[in-house]
Design a protein around this motif. Structure first.
Motif, PDB file in Angstrom:
ATOM      1  N   TYR A   1       4.262  -2.268  26.719  1.00 47.71           N
ATOM      2  CA  TYR A   1       3.353  -2.772  27.672  1.00 47.71           C
ATOM      3  C   TYR A   1       2.138  -3.475  27.286  1.00 47.71           C
ATOM      4  N   LEU A   2       1.682  -2.957  26.097  1.00 49.36           N
ATOM      5  CA  LEU A   2       0.313  -3.395  25.516  1.00 49.36           C
ATOM      6  C   LEU A   2       0.485  -4.807  24.475  1.00 49.36           C
ATOM      7  N   SER A   3       1.471  -4.521  23.843  1.00 45.03           N
ATOM      8  CA  SER A   3       1.296  -5.316  22.586  1.00 45.03           C
ATOM      9  C   SER A   3       1.883  -6.728  22.882  1.00 45.03           C
ATOM     10  N   ASN A   4       1.351  -7.650  21.849  1.00 45.81           N
ATOM     11  CA  ASN A   4       2.032  -9.044  21.748  1.00 45.81           C
ATOM     12  C   ASN A   4       2.796  -8.809  20.509  1.00 45.81           C
ATOM     13  N   ARG A   5       2.823  -7.850  19.782  1.00 48.18           N
ATOM     14  CA  ARG A   5       3.411  -7.828  18.475  1.00 48.18           C
ATOM     15  C   ARG A   5       3.671  -6.368  18.227  1.00 48.18           C
ATOM     16  N   ILE A   6       4.858  -5.899  17.759  1.00 47.42           N
ATOM     17  CA  ILE A   6       5.123  -4.459  17.495  1.00 47.42           C
ATOM     18  C   ILE A   6       5.623  -4.386  15.996  1.00 47.42           C
ATOM     19  N   VAL A   7       5.050  -3.226  15.387  1.00 46.54           N
ATOM     20  CA  VAL A   7       5.400  -3.019  13.970  1.00 46.54           C
ATOM     21  C   VAL A   7       6.231  -1.739  14.149  1.00 46.54           C
ATOM     22  N   VAL A   8       7.387  -1.654  13.924  1.00 47.22           N
ATOM     23  CA  VAL A   8       8.117  -0.162  13.905  1.00 47.22           C
ATOM     24  C   VAL A   8       8.115   0.137  12.448  1.00 47.22           C
ATOM     25  N   MET A   9       7.909   1.503  12.437  1.00 45.99           N
ATOM     26  CA  MET A   9       7.929   2.260  11.085  1.00 45.99           C
ATOM     27  C   MET A   9       8.721   3.074  10.749  1.00 45.99           C
ATOM     28  N   LYS A  10       9.076   3.259   9.605  1.00 48.36           N
ATOM     29  CA  LYS A  10      10.218   4.431   9.224  1.00 48.36           C
ATOM     30  C   LYS A  10       9.593   5.508   8.924  1.00 48.36           C
ATOM     31  N   ALA A  11      10.321   6.850   9.099  1.00 49.22           N
ATOM     32  CA  ALA A  11       9.923   7.974   8.965  1.00 49.22           C
ATOM     33  C   ALA A  11       9.504   8.132   7.476  1.00 49.22           C
TER      34      ALA A  11
ATOM     35  N   LEU B   1       2.916   6.970   2.692  1.00 48.22           N
ATOM     36  CA  LEU B   1       3.150   5.546   2.906  1.00 48.22           C
ATOM     37  C   LEU B   1       3.672   4.842   1.571  1.00 48.22           C
ATOM     38  N   ALA B   2       4.811   4.331   1.520  1.00 45.70           N
ATOM     39  CA  ALA B   2       5.419   3.609   0.348  1.00 45.70           C
ATOM     40  C   ALA B   2       5.586   2.287   0.502  1.00 45.70           C
ATOM     41  N   ASP B   3       4.703   1.234  -0.199  1.00 46.84           N
ATOM     42  CA  ASP B   3       4.788   0.165  -0.281  1.00 46.84           C
ATOM     43  C   ASP B   3       4.798  -0.768   1.011  1.00 46.84           C
ATOM     44  N   MET B   4       3.799  -0.300   1.813  1.00 45.66           N
ATOM     45  CA  MET B   4       3.651  -0.943   3.059  1.00 45.66           C
ATOM     46  C   MET B   4       2.946  -2.095   2.941  1.00 45.66           C
ATOM     47  N   SER B   5       3.415  -3.295   3.697  1.00 44.72           N
ATOM     48  CA  SER B   5       2.674  -4.467   3.724  1.00 44.72           C
ATOM     49  C   SER B   5       2.501  -4.937   5.046  1.00 44.72           C
ATOM     50  N   LEU B   6       1.400  -5.466   5.540  1.00 39.71           N
ATOM     51  CA  LEU B   6       1.060  -5.976   6.874  1.00 39.71           C
ATOM     52  C   LEU B   6       0.112  -6.951   7.048  1.00 39.71           C
ATOM     53  N   LYS B   7       0.471  -7.984   7.747  1.00 38.74           N
ATOM     54  CA  LYS B   7      -0.730  -9.144   7.648  1.00 38.74           C
ATOM     55  C   LYS B   7      -1.078  -8.709   9.391  1.00 38.74           C
TER      56      LYS B   7
ATOM     57  N   VAL C   1       0.935  -1.171  -0.006  1.00 39.39           N
ATOM     58  CA  VAL C   1      -0.095   0.059  -0.252  1.00 39.39           C
ATOM     59  C   VAL C   1       0.798   1.315   0.012  1.00 39.39           C
ATOM     60  N   SER C   2       0.501   1.974  -1.215  1.00 40.73           N
ATOM     61  CA  SER C   2       1.206   3.498  -0.911  1.00 40.73           C
ATOM     62  C   SER C   2      -0.008   4.579  -0.828  1.00 40.73           C
ATOM     63  N   LYS C   3       0.342   5.606  -0.439  1.00 38.59           N
ATOM     64  CA  LYS C   3      -0.725   6.794  -0.525  1.00 38.59           C
ATOM     65  C   LYS C   3       0.134   8.272  -0.792  1.00 38.59           C
ATOM     66  N   ILE C   4      -0.500   8.741  -1.753  1.00 36.44           N
ATOM     67  CA  ILE C   4       0.053  10.010  -2.053  1.00 36.44           C
ATOM     68  C   ILE C   4      -1.027  11.028  -2.029  1.00 36.44           C
TER      69      ILE C   4
ATOM     70  N   PRO D   1       8.534   8.683   3.565  1.00 45.02           N
ATOM     71  CA  PRO D   1       7.239   7.821   3.666  1.00 45.02           C
ATOM     72  C   PRO D   1       7.296   6.447   4.323  1.00 45.02           C
ATOM     73  N   GLY D   2       5.990   6.275   5.216  1.00 45.67           N
ATOM     74  CA  GLY D   2       5.933   5.273   5.923  1.00 45.67           C
ATOM     75  C   GLY D   2       6.073   3.737   5.354  1.00 45.67           C
ATOM     76  N   ARG D   3       6.838   2.944   5.987  1.00 45.33           N
ATOM     77  CA  ARG D   3       6.814   1.660   5.835  1.00 45.33           C
ATOM     78  C   ARG D   3       7.386   0.832   6.873  1.00 45.33           C
ATOM     79  N   VAL D   4       7.168  -0.405   6.631  1.00 49.19           N
ATOM     80  CA  VAL D   4       7.578  -1.268   7.694  1.00 49.19           C
ATOM     81  C   VAL D   4       9.098  -1.400   8.098  1.00 49.19           C
ATOM     82  N   HIS D   5       9.711  -1.132   8.927  1.00 45.41           N
ATOM     83  CA  HIS D   5      11.096  -1.153   9.386  1.00 45.41           C
ATOM     84  C   HIS D   5      11.581  -2.444  10.108  1.00 45.41           C
TER      85      HIS D   5
END
Length: 274
Positions: free
Chosen positions: A217-227, A37-43, A26-29, A229-233
């Motif tokens: 504290y909350l998560s059982n999984r964390i997705v850290v995003m880059k500055a 967002l640039a080419d972000m994938s997440l399941k 997914v990208s968003k302009i 354009p956003g994408r999964v780091h």
């Protein structure tokens, strides 16, 4: 570079046969030319508590709104492998959204505000009073059903917003930095409330935050995003042998989790101090 690690275990009873939501490239302009967002994938699997963590402006909220159908992707797709899809391409009635602000109607009581999504579905008030009161009880507001927003504290208003999101019994709860404006004591209490609700109901949560401590504290999984354009780091599980409570906040295990998350976030930001 995207790093992916298999998600951690989820609440008891989850079969995890298919992902609940699958974001693909997914990208968003925006109209002003900003690439958010640039080419972000997440399941996201059913029953997970996933935090999207990243610096302000990295596209966390944009990604969340696209998943919710509140915005369109410029490219890429959002699939719902385990849900029945309506004409808008979304799982019908299965998504609720909690915004950064409570967005309550000041002229309505707490009961009336929680009733709103059911009213929009055409459900008569007389037929859902028990469901509304039960939902208010889950967030500790059963004694405030007749109160107005002006009579509530900031934390109580946010509880009303959460109750309004839960009253339809959604499969997926999307939360966009809902506690960022609250004081630390109230924020910790609401963190505990949301964690308890997740554990008790088995609902899937995607939670946007820029707080290392909150995500750890909350998560059982964390997705850290880059500055932008956003994408999964980085995408990694967060498993603990301890109950997440006041003791956990002072434990060595929590300190180590925060350190790991903080280092990952720093790396996502190119090593800059934050």
């Amino acid at each position: 570079m995207q790093t992916t690690v298999s998600p951690s275990t989820t609440p008891k009873g989850d079969t995890r046969l298919r992902p609940l939501v699958d974001m693909k490239s997914v990208s968003k302009i925006f109209s002003n030319g900003t690439l958010a967002l640039a080419d972000m994938s997440l399941k996201v699997e059913s029953g997970e508590f996933v935090s999207l963590l990243g610096p302000s402006g990295c596209g966390k909220s944009t990604a969340l709104r696209i998943i919710a159908g509140l915005g369109d992707a410029s490219t890429g797709t959002i699939d719902w492998p385990s849900s029945r899809i309506n004409s808008k391409g979304l799982p019908d009635g299965d998504i609720s959204f909690v915004f950064q602000e409570p967005t309550l109607m000041p002229w309505q009581t707490v009961f009336g505000n929680v009733y709103l999504p059911l009213k929009l579905r055409g459900v008569p008030k007389s037929g859902c009073r028990d469901a509304i009161m039960e939902t208010l009880a889950t967030v500790g507001l059963e004694d405030f059903a007749d109160a107005y927003p002006r009579e509530l504290s900031g934390g109580m208003k946010m509880r009303v917003s959460i109750a309004r999101a839960l009253v339809t019994k959604p499969k997926l709860l999307l939360m966009d930095e809902p506690f960022a404006a609250l004081d630390e004591i109230t924020r910790q209490k609401l963190n505990d409330d949301v964690l308890r609700l997740w554990q008790e109901t088995g609902i899937t949560v995607i939670f946007v935050t820029h707080s290392v401590f909150e995500s750890a504290y909350l998560s059982n999984r964390i997705v850290v995003m880059k500055a932008r354009p956003g994408r999964v780091h980085a995408d990694f599980p967060l498993v603990t042998s301890l109950s997440r409570d006041a003791y956990y906040r002072t434990s060595e295990e929590y300190r180590q989790a925060c350190e790991t998350v903080s280092k990952t976030l720093l790396d996502a930001m190119g090593g800059e101090e934050h």
